[in-house]
Each structure stands twice: as C-alpha cells, then as structure tokens.
Design a protein around this motif. Sequence first.
Motif, PDB file in Angstrom:
ATOM      1  N   GLN A  31       0.819  -1.213   0.000  1.00  0.00           N
ATOM      2  CA  GLN A  31       0.000   0.000   0.000  1.00  0.00           C
ATOM      3  C   GLN A  31       0.857   1.269   0.000  1.00  0.00           C
ATOM      4  O   GLN A  31       0.480   2.285  -0.582  1.00  0.00           O
ATOM      5  CB  GLN A  31      -0.937  -0.009   1.207  1.00  0.00           C
ATOM      6  CG  GLN A  31      -1.968   1.101   1.212  1.00  0.00           C
ATOM      7  CD  GLN A  31      -2.989   0.915   2.311  1.00  0.00           C
ATOM      8  OE1 GLN A  31      -2.750   0.206   3.290  1.00  0.00           O
ATOM      9  NE2 GLN A  31      -4.150   1.531   2.163  1.00  0.00           N
ATOM     10  N   ARG A  80      -8.943 -10.534  -3.640  1.00  0.00           N
ATOM     11  CA  ARG A  80      -9.793  -9.360  -3.442  1.00  0.00           C
ATOM     12  C   ARG A  80      -9.178  -8.405  -2.423  1.00  0.00           C
ATOM     13  O   ARG A  80      -9.184  -7.175  -2.619  1.00  0.00           O
ATOM     14  CB  ARG A  80     -11.159  -9.834  -2.974  1.00  0.00           C
ATOM     15  CG  ARG A  80     -12.074  -8.774  -2.417  1.00  0.00           C
ATOM     16  CD  ARG A  80     -13.338  -9.429  -1.924  1.00  0.00           C
ATOM     17  NE  ARG A  80     -13.977  -8.700  -0.852  1.00  0.00           N
ATOM     18  CZ  ARG A  80     -14.841  -9.240  -0.005  1.00  0.00           C
ATOM     19  NH1 ARG A  80     -15.165 -10.511  -0.117  1.00  0.00           N
ATOM     20  NH2 ARG A  80     -15.380  -8.516   0.942  1.00  0.00           N
ATOM     21  N   ARG A  81      -8.604  -8.967  -1.364  1.00  0.00           N
ATOM     22  CA  ARG A  81      -7.962  -8.119  -0.343  1.00  0.00           C
ATOM     23  C   ARG A  81      -6.784  -7.367  -0.939  1.00  0.00           C
ATOM     24  O   ARG A  81      -6.598  -6.178  -0.671  1.00  0.00           O
ATOM     25  CB  ARG A  81      -7.503  -9.015   0.827  1.00  0.00           C
ATOM     26  CG  ARG A  81      -6.816  -8.259   1.949  1.00  0.00           C
ATOM     27  CD  ARG A  81      -7.768  -7.316   2.650  1.00  0.00           C
ATOM     28  NE  ARG A  81      -7.095  -6.436   3.592  1.00  0.00           N
ATOM     29  CZ  ARG A  81      -6.639  -5.219   3.307  1.00  0.00           C
ATOM     30  NH1 ARG A  81      -6.779  -4.723   2.080  1.00  0.00           N
ATOM     31  NH2 ARG A  81      -6.056  -4.480   4.237  1.00  0.00           N
ATOM     32  N   ARG A  84      -7.678  -4.336  -3.209  1.00  0.00           N
ATOM     33  CA  ARG A  84      -8.100  -3.084  -2.558  1.00  0.00           C
ATOM     34  C   ARG A  84      -6.999  -2.036  -2.610  1.00  0.00           C
ATOM     35  O   ARG A  84      -7.285  -0.831  -2.654  1.00  0.00           O
ATOM     36  CB  ARG A  84      -8.493  -3.352  -1.095  1.00  0.00           C
ATOM     37  CG  ARG A  84      -9.761  -4.150  -0.938  1.00  0.00           C
ATOM     38  CD  ARG A  84     -10.006  -4.492   0.522  1.00  0.00           C
ATOM     39  NE  ARG A  84     -11.172  -5.373   0.684  1.00  0.00           N
ATOM     40  CZ  ARG A  84     -11.467  -6.016   1.792  1.00  0.00           C
ATOM     41  NH1 ARG A  84     -10.681  -5.882   2.863  1.00  0.00           N
ATOM     42  NH2 ARG A  84     -12.525  -6.792   1.856  1.00  0.00           N
ATOM     43  N   GLY A 248     -12.729  -5.943  -4.958  1.00  0.00           N
ATOM     44  CA  GLY A 248     -11.635  -5.393  -4.170  1.00  0.00           C
ATOM     45  C   GLY A 248     -11.262  -3.986  -4.597  1.00  0.00           C
ATOM     46  O   GLY A 248     -10.994  -3.111  -3.758  1.00  0.00           O
ATOM     47  N   GLU A 251     -13.953  -1.622  -3.217  1.00  0.00           N
ATOM     48  CA  GLU A 251     -13.806  -1.485  -1.759  1.00  0.00           C
ATOM     49  C   GLU A 251     -12.618  -0.603  -1.415  1.00  0.00           C
ATOM     50  O   GLU A 251     -12.707   0.262  -0.525  1.00  0.00           O
ATOM     51  CB  GLU A 251     -13.633  -2.866  -1.130  1.00  0.00           C
ATOM     52  CG  GLU A 251     -14.885  -3.714  -1.148  1.00  0.00           C
ATOM     53  CD  GLU A 251     -14.651  -5.127  -0.645  1.00  0.00           C
ATOM     54  OE1 GLU A 251     -15.627  -5.760  -0.206  1.00  0.00           O
ATOM     55  OE2 GLU A 251     -13.501  -5.601  -0.688  1.00  0.00           O
ATOM     56  N   GLY A 252     -11.512  -0.817  -2.123  1.00  0.00           N
ATOM     57  CA  GLY A 252     -10.326  -0.005  -1.853  1.00  0.00           C
ATOM     58  C   GLY A 252     -10.543   1.460  -2.178  1.00  0.00           C
ATOM     59  O   GLY A 252     -10.114   2.355  -1.437  1.00  0.00           O
ATOM     60  N   GLU A 255     -12.806   3.049   0.432  1.00  0.00           N
ATOM     61  CA  GLU A 255     -12.070   3.219   1.687  1.00  0.00           C
ATOM     62  C   GLU A 255     -11.118   4.413   1.612  1.00  0.00           C
ATOM     63  O   GLU A 255     -11.004   5.186   2.564  1.00  0.00           O
ATOM     64  CB  GLU A 255     -11.298   1.944   2.012  1.00  0.00           C
ATOM     65  CG  GLU A 255     -10.348   2.058   3.199  1.00  0.00           C
ATOM     66  CD  GLU A 255     -11.048   2.432   4.501  1.00  0.00           C
ATOM     67  OE1 GLU A 255     -10.407   3.114   5.323  1.00  0.00           O
ATOM     68  OE2 GLU A 255     -12.222   2.056   4.683  1.00  0.00           O
ATOM     69  N   HIS A 358      -8.296   3.610  -9.384  1.00  0.00           N
ATOM     70  CA  HIS A 358      -9.333   2.601  -9.151  1.00  0.00           C
ATOM     71  C   HIS A 358     -10.281   2.510 -10.349  1.00  0.00           C
ATOM     72  O   HIS A 358     -10.596   1.404 -10.805  1.00  0.00           O
ATOM     73  CB  HIS A 358     -10.102   2.917  -7.866  1.00  0.00           C
ATOM     74  CG  HIS A 358      -9.232   2.970  -6.655  1.00  0.00           C
ATOM     75  ND1 HIS A 358      -8.611   1.855  -6.143  1.00  0.00           N
ATOM     76  CD2 HIS A 358      -8.850   4.015  -5.867  1.00  0.00           C
ATOM     77  CE1 HIS A 358      -7.896   2.199  -5.074  1.00  0.00           C
ATOM     78  NE2 HIS A 358      -8.030   3.498  -4.889  1.00  0.00           N
TER      79      HIS A 358
END
Length: 394
Positions: A31, A80-81, A84, A248, A251-252, A255, A358
Amino acid sequence: MPQLVDAAQAAVASGPADPAAQMEALVREFQRTAVERDQQGGTPQAERDRIRASGLLHLVLPARHGGHGADWITAFDLARRLARVDASLAHVYSYHNLGVAIPRIFGSEEQRHHYEAATVREGWWWGNALNPLDRRCHLVADGDNYLLEGEKRFCSGSHDAEILPVTAVDQASGALVVLVLPGDRAGIRLHHDWDAIGQRQTDSGSVSFERVRVFRHEVLGSRSDAATPFGTIRACLTQLNLAHIFLGIVEGGLEEARACLLGQAAGGRSHDPHVIQLFGELWLQLQGAAALVQQAAVPLQQAWDRGPALTAEERGACALRIAAAKVATSRAGLDITSRLFELVGARGVTRGLGLDRHWRNLRTLSLHDPEARKVEVLGAWALHGQWPEPGFYL
C-alpha cells in the motif's frame, strides 16, 4: 471504515503460516508504494519477489505436495484483499493461482502430480499466454515432439514467470490445445508492449514463439472440445476471480475516499448531508454486487470439488451465478469509482492521491470479455429457462 461485506466463508488455519495473515502483511507493505508504482508501470519485480518469499504461490496446491491446500473461496478472498490497494498485483497473483490449476483440468493424473509437486519444490510462478481467441500460435509435429510458432496478445504476468501456459492450434487436428512451457525456453520472446490506462503493472503485453521446442509431456489436452463439463470449468474460475478483483478495487477506492473525507482538516465536508447521502448510496450499491459475488463462490467451490463427476446442469447453474456477479460488480464498480471524486471534492484529482487508478484499473479489466453476452445468457435463462453453453468466457 465499517466492514463493507462479510468475511470469507471459509477461513484458513491460524498460525505462522496462515495465508490470510501473510497477505495482510503484504497488503500493508504494498500500500505504501501502490500509487507511485501505478504511475511508473512496468514489472513489479520487488513485489513479486516478496510474494514468492511469502509462500503464497503454494496457496491452492494440495497439502500432499507441500501446498496450503486452500479452497477457491479463500484464494479469491485473498486476491480481493490485495486488489483493494493494488489491482495489478492482485491480477498477476490470482492468475498464478488459476495457472497451477490447469494440469488438473486439462492434464493427466501424472502431469497434474508432476506440476503441483514441482511448483512447490521449485517455487515456480505461473504466467499466462492462454488467450483462446488469439489463434496465431500453431503447434507443428517435429518427429516425436513439436515446434511452436506464433504470437499471443494479453499475456498477463508473463514477465518473470518460470512457467508459461499457452494455447495453440494443433496443425494436425485443428484443436486448441493447452501447453505448459518453461518461461526461459529458447525461442520465447516477451515483449514490453503493454501500454494501457490501467492495470499498468500486469505486463499484459504480447509474447512471440519462434520455433520453440515442445516435448510431448508438455502438451496437456484440448481446450476447444472438452469431453466433460469439468473440462470447461476454467472459464468459471477466471470469471469469478475477476469479479472478486472488481469488488476489491471498489472497496479499496471507497475506503480511500472515506479516509480523505475524515482526514480533511477544514471544511467539514464529511458532515455535509449531501456527501453523507452520496456515500450511503455508493455503499448500498456495493452491497448488492458483493452479495452476488459471495453467492457465486460456494457453487463454484462445489463444482470444483465434484471434479469429473460435475454435470452439465450443475456447471450451468454455477456459470449463471458467476455471470450475474461479474456484470453487477462491473456496473456498480464503474459507477462508484467514477463518483469517488464527488465525495472527496477538488482534492480528489491530485496525482499524488492516485484516486483515479481505481476507475482506470476497473475500466481496463472490465473489458476482458463482452458483458453484453453475459446479459443475453442471463436473459435466456430468466425468460426461457435455457442453460448457458460453456464458452471461453462463460
């Protein structure tokens, strides 16, 4: 941010080798550089090496060969995690997991056991040169073995991969056959010609093959004339994998938008009723898509567990759920990721924030195969009760 969707329906054992914990640590690490690497493009070599060192390349391989033995629900959830924060890494990592499943689907038991054991033993990363609609690769008999000639487009993860699955047209039979080759075999040339607006670190360019030696044991089977429903399950795996990556990404993005809103020192934008309402609308949109993705995961795992005993009706029911999940996630995701800027305001368009990646990543990946065809198939089922015919993307 409050949990957007329920956790994976199947968890792996806790402990030092827990794949979920390993992925969480990698996600935190990746990240920190995700925005910068997206802007640079190219091969994420250091990050691929970190995934190699983690042991996560063995995630879906059987425990009898030293793998984690994780199911597809777990594998998709981990991808998927990762998506993100970094959709490119999620793409190439999940394609590796899809790759190591190829010998079970198309090969003999002997080939399956060989490649599963060798992948764990040698730490192989599987790339991808399968594009079934690109039929410019031809397999020509050469004595007891073969020669491979031609080119493939959209070969995601091919750079820095020890194993390269390939589809080629058998010149003798006309069938589309699946091959498994070492990535460094003489005559294989990887081209740095991927220049898309998104998924910029997936190395999804072209690969050419110039009189590449193919040994008989490296030819698995036919992809065009599968004798059983299980022989067509690869498409279901790929499509649900993509739906999880879409999920993912969204969601990312949501967030990151939330973090921007709550971190703004002035203006109190996060307390603006219109912003709150918009956030609620986008959150609700995501829930419906996420529910469809989760509903498709269990039937897919059940179909995989059935193996050669899988029936055409079971396979068709699984494919319908996956098609619904993928279309819904793509549509909701493109809308949500394009409206993140309405949430954040003018600050959202700064390059350093990278909020645009994204939408760019999702827009790029959503064009993998025609959405309209899936909607047509869903309509034929809903209106006439017609089961879908298995295809490369369904």
